[in-house]
Scaffold this active site. Structure first.
Site, PDB file in Angstrom:
ATOM      1  N   GLY A  66     -35.533  -5.205  49.367  1.00  0.00           N
ATOM      2  CA  GLY A  66     -34.833  -6.476  49.259  1.00  0.00           C
ATOM      3  C   GLY A  66     -33.435  -6.585  49.820  1.00  0.00           C
ATOM      4  N   SER A  67     -32.612  -7.293  49.086  1.00  0.00           N
ATOM      5  CA  SER A  67     -31.396  -7.907  49.604  1.00  0.00           C
ATOM      6  C   SER A  67     -30.347  -6.949  50.165  1.00  0.00           C
ATOM      7  CB  SER A  67     -30.741  -8.724  48.495  1.00  0.00           C
ATOM      8  OG  SER A  67     -29.531  -9.257  48.965  1.00  0.00           O
TER       9      SER A  67
END
Lengths: 141, 387
Positions: A66-67
């Site tokens: 993810g991020s």
């Protein structure tokens, strides 16, 4: 009386200093979204460690996801005294390395999932940089 | 790691504290990744713009970097900001939150981020040429850059992309080296790709099961180039949500002229039954589009493509569409059928505290939004199979 079992990992790479602390294992982790930034508590079920706090732990993470904002979240946790002592994982993720370097905590990379499997949650572990690789010891008191 | 004379001088602080810190961080990451040298980059894209994500510590870090003389050395763009400073939502947030969000934007602009560039699709602000080396954060932009545009970037963090902007270089490792861009597994999708929502669900699943760069064999059964690109964007951003992949090679799409021997790769077949998790009813009377952002033209195309009567029957009363900041004030459509259309230029609702804005749930067609809305915006989300 101390008894310890050590694993030497010649392929591993380490940044930061030798350290010790209690192990917390995670199946997957994104610092943004999986951790409450105000308390350092893990909030996602599929990390396998929901409701655990990361403060002063040695995180053993099977995979990051993810991020790209994760580095900022780790930095915020450090500034607020909620950071882990070290992060141990297999694939070096640039997002996590940036946070580790900026926080000045310890990171160990290229540690296979097989090695991580040999360590249990709450085991007290010590991480040392050695001439060829990294030594991870499980300390029994 | 090889450093040239200027790099050595930067590390000695002869070019100021901001450059010294920036280079130290880039070298630190490069050393872990086994980089032997640094390479120049032409475009940095920074993430970590929402105050709700980076908090006071992130804001202080940016303030300190500015005070220490941080200045972009190359063309630099930035991600969207939170909804807290949008004119229709400002009233819902405390004045200090609004002020701090404004401050982040002000600092980044002073550092040299292009003022109209706040978006998660920086390739629509400046499209790099094939083969260019850049330093981009924002996982959805990184995977699109490597997989569709054929440019070279690692999945940088918000911090390392800012550091690369300040020194104009990054570490030569990972995705910057061709041999690291080979597939390690072969995924065959047995269902044609026809909609954004299916691409999203599929992407979230592929991200979960991938153990390295995948080669994806899938038929994209869409002729229209705008629609096709939106489908690919949602597929890739969803993959990057549930994995750390900076690249997914899509057969006959990714501009790559050779693959390793495909027969030697682990082979996984995906069928619709493996991944179908659509809801038939909406969880909200509001639909969110634009994760990643859509340009205004793309948004209007989607509004003309969707069956709005059907969407109205599903209970949708309002559609939010997040678009690049540079498209601000260019939109004219305010209502379609009985559905209100609200454009959000330069904004990302996913990285905003939505409860404060009286939004308690959002329907969407994007995998990244579906995944992050409950975690970051802290409201319910659901996937609608509508476009």
């Amino acid at each position: 009386m101390h008894d310890e079992h050590c694993l030497t990992i010649p392929t591993a790479k380490m940044v930061g200093y030798s350290t010790e602390g209690k192990a917390l294992k995670l199946e997957a982790l994104s610092f943004l979204g999986d951790i409450d930034g105000e308390t350092g508590m893990i909030i996602s079920e599929d990390t396998g460690a929901k409701n655990c706090y990361i403060k002063d732990k040695i995180l053993l993470v099977k995979r990051f996801r993810g991020s790209t904002v994760g580095a900022y979240v780790l930095y915020s946790l450090c500034k607020n005294g909620l950071a882990p002592k070290a992060i141990v994982t297999d694939d070096p993720d640039p997002v996590i390395i940036a946070g580790i370097v900026l926080c000045n905590i310890t990171g160990v990379f290229k540690v296979s999932k097989t090695v991580i499997e040999q360590i249990r949650n709450e085991d007290k572990i010590r991480i040392e940089s050695i001439e060829n690789g990294v030594k991870i010891c499980v300390v029994k008191e | 790691m090889y450093l040239d004379k200027v790099d050595e001088m930067i590390l000695n602080g002869e070019y100021g504290e901001a450059k010294r810190i920036a280079l130290k961080i880039i070298i630190g990451i490069g050393e872990v990744l086994g980089a032997e040298k640094l390479i120049p980059v032409s475009h940095a894209h920074i993430s970590g713009i929402s105050y709700f994500n980076i908090g006071d510590a992130g804001l202080s870090f940016l303030e300190e970097m500015l005070l220490k003389g941080a200045k972009a050395n190359i063309f630099t763009t930035a991600n969207p900001f939170s909804i807290a400073i949008h004119e229709d939502f400002i009233k819902y947030y405390k004045s200090d939150v609004v002020e701090k969000q404004r401050k982040i934007i002000e600092i980044l602009t002073k550092i040299g981020v292009a003022p109209n560039s706040f978006t998660c699709i920086p390739y629509k602000v400046r499209k790099p040429v094939y083969g260019e080396h850049v330093a981009w954060a924002e996982s959805s932009a990184v995977i699109y850059a490597n997989s569709i545009l054929g440019i070279y970037t690692n999945r940088e963090s918000g911090i390392s992309s800012l550091m690369a902007s300040i020194i104009g270089k990054t570490y030569y490792a990972g995705m910057h080296i061709d041999e690291n861009r080979e597939p390690v597994m072969h995924i065959i999708v047995k269902e044609d790709l026809k909609t954004i929502s299916f691409a999203s669900i599929l992407g979230l699943y592929i991200g979960q099961i991938s153990k390295g760069v995948p080669l994806i064999d899938i038929k994209i059964a869409v002729e229209n180039s705008v629609y096709r690109d939106l489908i690919l964007r949602s597929l890739l951003s969803s993959i990057a949500t549930t994995s750390d992949l900076p690249l997914a090679i899509i057969k006959n799409v990714t501009p790559i002229d050779r693959y390793k021997d495909v027969d030697s790769l682990d082979r996984i077949e995906i069928e619709l039954k493996d991944i179908k998790i659509f809801t038939e009813e909406s969880c909200s009377n509001m639909l969110f589009l634009g994760c990643p952002h859509m340009t205004l033209e793309e948004a209007e195309f989607i509004l003309n493509t969707m069956n709005l009567e059907n969407i109205e029957k599903l209970g949708i009363e309002k559609i939010f569409i997040a678009i690049p900041f540079q498209d601000n004030n260019k939109f004219s459509i305010k209502k379609r059928k009985n559905i209100e259309i609200q454009y959000l230029p330069g904004v990302c609702p996913v990285v905003s505290d939505l409860i404060k804005a009286n939004i308690h749930s959002l329907a969407t067609v994007h995998g990244k939004a579906l995944y992050y809305i409950p975690k970051l915006a802290r409201v319910k989300s659901c996937m609608m199979n509508i476009v």
